[in-house]
Motif scaffolding. Structure first.
Motif, short mmCIF file in Angstrom:
data_model
loop_
_atom_site.label_atom_id
_atom_site.label_comp_id
_atom_site.label_asym_id
_atom_site.label_seq_id
_atom_site.Cartn_x
_atom_site.Cartn_y
_atom_site.Cartn_z
N LEU A 13 0.44 -1.18 -0.19
CA LEU A 13 0.22 0.33 0.25
C LEU A 13 0.70 1.47 -0.09
N ARG A 14 2.10 0.81 0.46
CA ARG A 14 2.99 2.62 0.77
C ARG A 14 3.13 2.23 -0.54
N GLY A 15 4.07 1.41 -0.89
CA GLY A 15 4.31 1.45 -2.46
C GLY A 15 3.64 2.27 -3.48
N PHE A 16 2.80 2.02 -3.39
CA PHE A 16 1.24 2.23 -4.28
C PHE A 16 0.93 3.36 -3.78
N GLY A 17 0.65 4.24 -3.01
CA GLY A 17 0.57 5.67 -2.60
C GLY A 17 2.00 6.03 -3.39
N MET A 18 3.27 6.08 -2.97
CA MET A 18 4.40 6.68 -3.76
C MET A 18 4.34 6.64 -4.68
N ILE A 19 3.78 5.33 -5.57
CA ILE A 19 3.83 5.42 -7.62
C ILE A 19 2.91 6.88 -7.66
N LEU A 20 1.34 7.02 -6.66
CA LEU A 20 1.27 7.66 -7.52
C LEU A 20 1.43 9.34 -7.17
N VAL A 21 1.87 9.20 -5.94
CA VAL A 21 2.38 10.83 -5.72
C VAL A 21 2.88 11.41 -7.21
#
Length: 99
Positions: A13-21
Motif C-alpha cells: 500500500l505504501r509503494g502504491f501510494g508513492m507511485i501515485l504521488v
C-alpha cells in the motif's frame, strides 16, 4: 528482542501510494489528477494511524525527543546550505540569491 513481522500488505500500500504521488506530479489529465489527489495523502494518514503505537511517555518527553530528532538536523542542514549559498569562497564568484 523479538523481530517484528512485516505486514506485506502495508508495504504494498505504501509503494502504491508513492507511485501515485509521483504519477500525480506528472503531466496527466486533470480528471485522473483529481482522482489521485483525492485519496493519496489520506492513504498515508491511514497507514500511519494503523501503525501508530502508543507509549507511556509524558508530553514533555515526546516533545523533547521530537525536537532532538527533527530540529537538530533541520538547523544543521539549514546552516550548511546558508554557508554555501551566502558565503562564497572568494569575492570573484558571488552566489546570487533567488528572491
Amino acid at each position: 528482542m523479538m523481530a517484528l513481522k512485516r505486514l506485506h500488505w502495508i508495504d504494498n500500500l505504501r509503494g502504491f501510494g508513492m507511485i501515485l504521488v509521483v504519477w500525480g506530479h506528472m503531466n496527466i489529465p486533470i480528471a485522473l489528477e483529481t482522482i489521485i489527489y483525492s485519496f493519496h495523502m489520506p492513504l498515508f494518514f491511514f497507514i500511519s494511524g494503523y501503525l501508530y503505537k502508543k507509549n507511556n511517555n509524558s508530553f514533555k518527553e515526546v516533545v523533547k525527543k521530537k525536537a532532538t530528532v527533527l530540529l537538530i538536523p533541520y538547523f544543521f542542514f539549514r546552516d550548511t546550505v546558508f554557508a554555501f549559498w551566502h558565503c562564497p569562497l572568494d569575492n570573484s564568484r558571488r552566489v546570487m540569491a533567488i528572491t
